[in-house]
Design a protein around this motif. Structure first.
Motif, PDB file in Angstrom:
ATOM      1  N   ARG A 251       7.079 -11.309   0.093  1.00 56.98           N
ATOM      2  CA  ARG A 251       6.216 -12.104   0.781  1.00 56.98           C
ATOM      3  C   ARG A 251       4.816 -11.336   0.955  1.00 56.98           C
ATOM      4  N   ASP A 252       3.959 -12.054   1.191  1.00 54.90           N
ATOM      5  CA  ASP A 252       2.456 -11.613   1.393  1.00 54.90           C
ATOM      6  C   ASP A 252       2.232 -11.666   2.919  1.00 54.90           C
ATOM      7  N   THR A 253       2.330 -10.177   3.506  1.00 55.57           N
ATOM      8  CA  THR A 253       1.942 -10.081   4.844  1.00 55.57           C
ATOM      9  C   THR A 253       0.450  -9.419   4.953  1.00 55.57           C
ATOM     10  N   SER A 254      -0.199  -9.768   4.154  1.00 55.29           N
ATOM     11  CA  SER A 254      -1.624  -9.043   4.312  1.00 55.29           C
ATOM     12  C   SER A 254      -2.316  -9.431   5.343  1.00 55.29           C
ATOM     13  N   SER A 255      -2.279 -10.558   5.963  1.00 51.43           N
ATOM     14  CA  SER A 255      -2.828 -11.365   6.716  1.00 51.43           C
ATOM     15  C   SER A 255      -2.653 -10.652   7.926  1.00 51.43           C
TER      16      SER A 255
ATOM     17  N   ARG B  98       6.399   0.304   9.408  1.00 52.41           N
ATOM     18  CA  ARG B  98       4.965   0.755   8.963  1.00 52.41           C
ATOM     19  C   ARG B  98       5.355   0.394   7.245  1.00 52.41           C
ATOM     20  N   GLU B  99       6.293   0.715   6.917  1.00 53.74           N
ATOM     21  CA  GLU B  99       6.538   0.384   5.457  1.00 53.74           C
ATOM     22  C   GLU B  99       6.655  -1.298   4.894  1.00 53.74           C
ATOM     23  N   MET B 100       7.165  -1.942   5.759  1.00 52.16           N
ATOM     24  CA  MET B 100       7.354  -3.115   5.583  1.00 52.16           C
ATOM     25  C   MET B 100       6.088  -4.117   5.597  1.00 52.16           C
ATOM     26  N   PHE B 101       5.187  -3.367   6.479  1.00 52.54           N
ATOM     27  CA  PHE B 101       3.731  -4.001   7.009  1.00 52.54           C
ATOM     28  C   PHE B 101       2.828  -2.943   6.605  1.00 52.54           C
ATOM     29  N   PRO B 102       2.461  -2.748   5.333  1.00 52.36           N
ATOM     30  CA  PRO B 102       1.480  -1.771   5.008  1.00 52.36           C
ATOM     31  C   PRO B 102       0.018  -2.166   5.227  1.00 52.36           C
ATOM     32  N   HIS B 103      -0.281  -3.343   5.441  1.00 47.26           N
ATOM     33  CA  HIS B 103      -1.676  -3.710   5.787  1.00 47.26           C
ATOM     34  C   HIS B 103      -1.973  -3.737   7.218  1.00 47.26           C
ATOM     35  N   SER B 104      -0.933  -3.352   8.093  1.00 50.50           N
ATOM     36  CA  SER B 104      -1.175  -3.577   9.644  1.00 50.50           C
ATOM     37  C   SER B 104      -1.049  -2.131  10.256  1.00 50.50           C
TER      38      SER B 104
END
Length: 264
Positions: free
Chosen positions: A20-24, A44-50
Motif C-alpha cells: 500500500r502507498d502511505t506516502s501521503s 516507523r518501519e511501516m510508515f517510512p514517509h511519516s
C-alpha cells in the motif's frame, strides 16, 4: 493519522499492507495505551514517509504528543514516554486518596486544563470529575509516572494493578519485557496468594522456548517474579479475549484461570 497501538499490530499482520502507498501520510501518532519500543520502531518501519510519535489524550481533555526520534524519547523498562503536556493541559499523578505525588512516583494520572469539558450531554457529571483550588480535573484510570523533566509515562490501568504485600506491580511493565522477546505474546494478571496477597502470573499464546520467569527476574528483580506461566491452551482458550478496541480483557482471563484451578 491517530491509531491505538493494537491497530499497528493489525496492520503488520495484514499481508497486503506492504504493497500500500502511505506516502501521503505526513504524521502518525499512536496512543490510547502504553507504547513500547518495539511498537514505535515497527510503526516507523511501516510508515517510512511519516513522522511517527507517541501521545495521550481523552475525549474529555486534550493531552500531549511527541514526534522526536526514538533515541530522544525517554523510556521506562521499555515503555516510551507519552510526551510532555501541551500548553493549556494540566497533569498530575495522585495516590488513592487524591494526594499529589512527586516526580518519579507512580499513581493515577489526573488531567485538567483549558480544554477540559465540564459535563457530558444532558449535564451528567461522572464520579471521575472533580474540582479543587487549582481547577477542574478528571481521573483517567491510567497508572502513570512523571519524570523530572515532566515527561509522562503510561504504565497500565489502575484496575489491573497487582497488589503484592508492600508494593504495587504494573502488569504492563512485565508485559513490555515479555513481549519484547521474539515469538512471545503475553498477558499478565494478578492471582491470589496466601503469603503475598497477590502475585503475577503470565498467560502466553504459545509454549515459550525461553525461561520467561528467569527473564523477568533478571530484568525486573525479585519483586516482579512470576508465580507461574501458562498457555492459552492450558486455560481452554484459542485466543486472548479482547474488547472492541483490541485490548485484552483481564477479567475474563482471571475467570478462566480460576476455573482451570477448580474455582467457581
Amino acid at each position: 493519522m491517530i491509531c491505538i497501538t493494537v491497530q499497528f499490530r493489525l496492520f503488520a499482520q495484514d499481508p497486503t499492507f506492504k504493497d500500500r502507498d502511505t506516502s501521503s501520510l505526513r504524521w502518525v501518532m499512536t496512543g490510547g495505551d502504553m507504547v513500547t519500543t518495539d511498537v514505535l520502531l515497527k510503526a516507523r518501519e511501516m510508515f517510512p514517509h511519516s513522522r511517527v510519535g507517541t501521545g495521550h489524550g481523552m475525549t474529555e481533555v486534550l493531552g500531549w504528543r511527541t514526534d522526536r526520534k526514538h533515541e530522544d524519547v525517554p523510556e521506562y523498562h521499555g515503555i516510551l514516554a507519552a510526551g510532555v503536556p501541551d500548553a493549556g493541559t494540566s497533569a498530575r499523578i495522585c495516590d488513592e486518596k487524591g494526594n499529589i505525588l512527586g516526580r518519579g512516583e507512580s499513581g493515577e494520572l489526573h488531567l485538567g486544563g483549558l480544554s477540559m469539558i465540564t459535563s457530558y450531554l444532558g449535564g451528567e457529571q461522572p464520579e471521575a470529575f472533580y474540582r479543587d483550588s487549582r481547577g477542574s480535573w478528571v481521573r483517567t484510570g491510567d497508572r502513570a509516572l512523571m519524570s523530572d523533566a515532566g515527561a509522562v509515562f503510561i504504565i497500565g490501568r489502575i484496575k489491573d494493578i497487582i497488589k503484592k504485600t508492600g508494593i504495587s506491580l504494573s502488569p504492563a511493565v512485565i508485559e513490555s519485557v515479555l513481549n519484547a522477546i521474539d515469538g512471545v505474546e503475553a498477558a499478565v494478571i494478578g492471582i491470589p496468594d496466601a503469603e503475598y496477597g497477590e502475585v503475577p502470573m503470565t498467560i502466553v499464546k504459545h509454549q515459550p522456548t525461553v525461561d520467561l520467569q528467569g527473564v523477568v527476574l533478571d530484568k525486573l528483580g525479585p519483586d516482579h517474579a512470576l508465580q507461574s506461566v501458562v498457555t492459552l491452551a492450558d486455560l481452554g482458550l484459542a485466543e486472548f479475549p479482547i474488547n472492541q478496541t483490541g485490548k485484552v480483557m483481564k477479567i475474563t482471563l482471571r475467570d478462566s484461570v480460576e476455573k482451570s484451578r477448580g474455582g467457581v
